[in-house]
Design an enzyme around this catalytic site. Structure first.
Site, PDB file in Angstrom:
ATOM      1  CG  ASP A   1     -38.897  17.633 -14.145  1.00  0.00           C
ATOM      2  OD1 ASP A   1     -39.834  18.453 -14.199  1.00  0.00           O
ATOM      3  OD2 ASP A   1     -39.061  16.419 -13.871  1.00  0.00           O
TER       4      ASP A   1
ATOM      5  CD  GLU B   1     -41.082  21.373 -11.406  1.00  0.00           C
ATOM      6  OE1 GLU B   1     -42.314  21.386 -11.486  1.00  0.00           O
ATOM      7  OE2 GLU B   1     -40.406  20.339 -11.657  1.00  0.00           O
TER       8      GLU B   1
END
Ligand SMILES: *[C@@H]1O[C@H](CO)[C@@H](O)[C@H](O)[C@H]1NC(C)=O
Ligand SMILES: *[C@@H]1O[C@H](CO)[C@@H](O)[C@H](O)[C@H]1NC(C)=O
Ligand SMILES: *[C@@H]1O[C@H](CO)[C@@H](O)[C@H](O)[C@H]1NC(C)=O
Ligand SMILES: *[C@@H]1O[C@H](CO)[C@@H](O)[C@H](O)[C@H]1NC(C)=O
Ligand SMILES: *[C@@H]1O[C@H](CO)[C@@H](O)[C@H](O)[C@H]1NC(C)=O
Ligand SMILES: *[C@@H]1O[C@H](CO)[C@@H](O)[C@H](O)[C@H]1NC(C)=O
Length: 534
Positions: free
Chosen positions: A229, A253
Site C-alpha cells: 500500500d 501501489e
C-alpha cells in the site's frame, strides 16, 4: 513457504531479477487476481441481509471468504488479493471505522474483526488447496491513531507494536505538495479523523524491523505475494530491500498516470510490479467521451518507459476509485472494459463487485458489501469474466512459456476501436474492444492476427469462422459488443462453446451491412454471398 504450485517451479531456477525470484514473477504473470475487501465480501454465517453502514464494520470475515471460494474460482480466477490482516485501531472517527484494514496499530496481532489465527491459516490452506495463490495487502508507510483534527496530532506512541516510540516516525507535517517527493514521502498523508503517523523508513531500525516483520508474516502463514500500500509514499531505497525480505512477488501501489514516474520503479529495480495506473486513466476516459486512440497511445508509451508491462496489474476498478458504472451504467461499455482488463498484457485484477456491475462512486461507496448481489453467478459480467478467464487460462496452458510474457500487438485502432493480438501462433487471442455502447450500430470489420484459412471461434457468441487467405477474420459488430477470437483447437477441454454456429451478419448486421458509412474495411462481399446462399 509458498504454495505447492510455486514450490513445483521454484526448484527449476533460482535466478533473481531484481528483488524478486524470477520463478515467482513468472508464476504470478500467469495468474488472474480477484481483489477482496474482507469486511465486505462474506460474513461467517453467509447472511445476505444487506444492512450495512459503508463507513463501519459490516461483518465480513476470513471464514466467510473460505465458504465462498467457489464463487471466485468458478469465475476462473487463480489468485486472490485480500485487504490487510493486522490489528487496527478501534473506534469510530470522522472518516468511519477501520473496516478496510489500513489503520495498523499492532503488526504482530491479526485483526480480530476478521477471525482468529487459525481462521486465517485455514483461509490460506483452502486457497492453496484449490491451486490458487494468496496475495496480502501490507501497510508500511504509517501506523494509525484517531485524530481530533487539532494539529499537531497527539499520538500515544506506546500503543503501537512495534514502533512504540516517536523516534521511529517522521515529525508531523501535512502532505500538501503532490509533486514534491520529499513532501509526499516524509509528511503525513490525509490528516483528518485519523492520523497516519509516517514511519521513518529511511532509518535502519525501521527498515530492519519491517523486513523482519514481513518475512515472518509471509513464512508464518505461507503467503504467496504482497501488495504494498502507498509504495509511492515511502523512500525509493526502502522498497527493494523490503520486497527481498518478503521473499515473494509484490505489486506496489504507485498512483500516477505519468509513464516516467511509474516505470522508474521497474527500471530502477525498486519494485517487480505495480497496478497499471498508466492505462487506468485512458481506459476509463475511452468510455467516458474520450478516444480509444489515447489508450492505444498510452500502451505504446508504457511499453517503452517500463521494462516489462507484462508484470503490471491490469485493472479497471479498485477500492480507492469510483466504480466504472458510477460514471456510465451502459452494460456493453462495462463488457468491453472487462474484456480489455482480462486479456491485456499483465496480471488481470478484478475488484469484488465489478462482476456484479456495482456502481458505488467515491470511497466508501465503492465498497458495497458483495452479499447485496446475492452472489449472482448469472450476472452478465460474472459470466463474461468466467469465459474470459477460461480463455486466458487455456492460452497459458497451451503456451506456458510464452502466452503471458508475449507482448500484445496492436492490429488496428481508431477513435472507437482497439484490436489486439496476444500470444504465439496456435494459442493467440485476437480481440477488439469498442466504445459504441449498447446503442452501437451494426457494421463489419476485417481484422488480422491469424494464418490463412485458420478455423477460429468467437467465444462470446460461440460463432465459428475461417480466416481468409491473408489471415483476416470478418467481425460482425453490433450493439457495441466486444469480440474475442481464438483458434478452434484452443477451446478443447475448456467447456466453452460446445456448440457453435457459423458466424454471419445477424439481423442487426444485415440491416446495416451494405449501408454502413464506416471508415472500416467492409467484409469480403463474396464470402458473405456464400453464407447467404448456403
Ligand atoms: C492538509 O492539507 C490539505 C491541503 O493539501 C488541507 O485541505 C487540509 O486541511 C490540511 N490538514 C491539516 C490537518 O492541516
Ligand atoms: C519539498 O518538501 C519538503 C518537505 O515538506 C520541503 O522541506 C522542501 O522545501 C520542498 N521542496 C520544494 C522544492 O518545494
Ligand atoms: C511469526 O512466528 C514467529 C514464531 O512464532 C513469531 O516470533 C513472529 O512474531 C511471527 N511473525 C508475525 C509477523 O506474525
Ligand atoms: C530494467 O531496465 C534497466 C535499464 O535498462 C535495467 O538496469 C534493469 O536491470 C531492468 N530491470 C529488470 C527487472 O529487467
Ligand atoms: C467513443 O469515442 C468517440 C470518439 O472519440 C467519442 O466521441 C465517444 O463519446 C466515445 N463514446 C463513449 C461512450 O465514451
Ligand atoms: C486485415 O486486417 C488488418 C488489421 O488487422 C487491416 O488493416 C487490413 O486492412 C485487413 N485486410 C483486409 C483485406 O481487409
Amino acid at each position: 513457504m509458498r504454495s505447492s504450485v510455486l514450490r513445483a517451479v521454484a526448484a527449476s531456477a533460482l535466478a533473481f531479477a531484481g528483488a524478486v525470484s524470477a520463478t515467482d514473477l513468472a508464476e504470478w504473470k500467469t495468474r488472474s487476481i480477484y481483489q477482496v475487501m474482507i469486511d465486505r465480501f462474506a460474513r461467517t454465517d453467509g447472511s445476505t441481509d444487506a444492512e450495512c453502514d459503508v463507513s463501519k464494520f459490516c461483518g465480513g470475515s476470513w471464514k466467510g471468504l473460505v465458504n465462498k471460494l467457489d464463487y471466485i474460482q468458478d469465475m476462473g480466477f487463480t489468485a486472490i488479493q485480500i485487504s490487510p490482516v493486522v490489528k487496527n485501531m478501534e473506534g469510530n472517527t470522522a472518516v468511519g471505522e477501520a473496516y478496510h484494514g489500513y489503520w495498523s496499530l499492532d503488526n504482530y496481532a491479526l485483526n480480530p474483526h476478521f477471525g482468529t489465527e487459525s481462521d486465517f491459516s485455514d483461509l490460506v490452506a483452502a486457497v492453496h488447496k484449490r491451486d490458487m495463490l494468496l496475495m496480502v495487502d501490507v501497510v508500511v508507510n504509517n501506523m494509525v491513531q484517531p485524530f481530533d483534527n487539532k494539529v499537531p496530532p497527539k499520538i500515544d506512541y506506546t500503543k503501537f507494536d512495534p514502533f512504540n516510540d516517536q523516534k521511529y516516525f517522521h515529525p508531523y507535517c501535512n502532505v500538501t505538495e503532490w509533486e514534491n517527493s520529499t513532501n509526499y514521502q516524509d509528511c503525513w498523508l490525509y490528516p483528518y479523523g485519523v492520523a497516519l503517523a509516517d514511519l521513518d523508513t529511511e532509518s535502519q531500525p525501521v527498515v530492519d524491523e519491517l523486513g523482519r516483520w514481513v518475512k515472518g508474516l509471509v513464512s508464518n502463514y505461507s503467503i504467496d505475494g504482497i501488495r504494498i500500500d502507498a509504495a509511492k509514499h515511502v523512500n525509493d531505497e526502502f522498497l527493494p530491500a523490503f520486497v527481498k525480505s518478503s521473499g515473494v512477488f509484490a505489486l506496489g501501489e504507485v498512483l500516477t498516470g505519468v509513464p516516467g514516474d511509474m516505470c522508474r520503479y521497474q527500471t530502477l529495480n525498486l519494485l517487480p510490479g505495480m497496478p497499471n495506473y498508466l492505462e487506468y486513466y485512458p481506459l476509463n476516459a475511452a468510455f467516458l467521451g474520450g478516444s480509444m486512440t489515447d489508450l492505444a497511445s498510452m500502451r505504446n508509451q508504457a511499453e517503452s518507459a517500463c521494462n516489462d508491462t507484462t508484470a503490471l496489474g491490469s485493472f479497471l476498478e479498485n477500492h480507492d476509485m469510483p466504480r466504472f458504472a458510477s460514471q456510465n451504467e451502459d452494460i456493453a461499455l462495462a463488457r468491453n472494459a472487462m474484456t480489455y482488463i482480462l486479456l491485456n498484457d499483465g496480471i488481470p485484477t478484478v475488484y469484488q463487485g465489478q462482476e456484479q456491475h456495482f456502481k458505488g462512486n467515491s470511497t466508501p461507496f465503492n465498497r458495497e458489501p458483495l452479499w447485496s448481489s446475492g452472489y449472482n453467478t448469472e450476472a452478465p459480467l460474472y459470466v463474461l469474466t468466467a469465459t474470459l478467464n477460461k480463455v486466458r487460462n487455456a492460452a497459458i496452458k497451451a503456451s506456458p512459456e510464452k502466452y503471458a510474457t508475449t507482448m500484445s500487438t496492436t492490429l488496428w485502432s481508431d477513435v472507437n476501436h482497439l484490436c489486439l493480438r496476444k500470444g504465439p501462433d496456435g494459442s493467440q487471442v485476437v480481440f477488439c474492444i469498442n466504445n459504441k455502447s449498447s446503442e452501437g450500430d451494426s457494421y463489419e470489420v476485417s481484422v488480422g492476427g491469424f494464418s490463412a484459412n485458420d478455423k477460429v471461434i468467437e467465444v462470446l457468441g460461440c460463432k465459428s469462422n475461417t480466416a481468409d487467405v491473408t489471415g483476416n477474420v470478418t467481425m460482425y459488430m453490433a450493439k457495441g459488443e466486444p469480440k474475442v477470437y481464438v483458434p478452434e483447437s484452443l477451446l478443447k477441454g475448456t467447456g466453452l462453446c460446445g456448440k457453435t454456429e457459423a458466424d454471419a451478419p445477424g439481423p442487426d448486421n444485415a440491416a446495416g451491412a451494405l449501408g454502413v458509412a464506416s471508415s472500416v474495411v467492409v467484409a469480403a462481399v463474396l464470402g458473405w454471398a456464400a453464407v447467404l446462399l448456403a
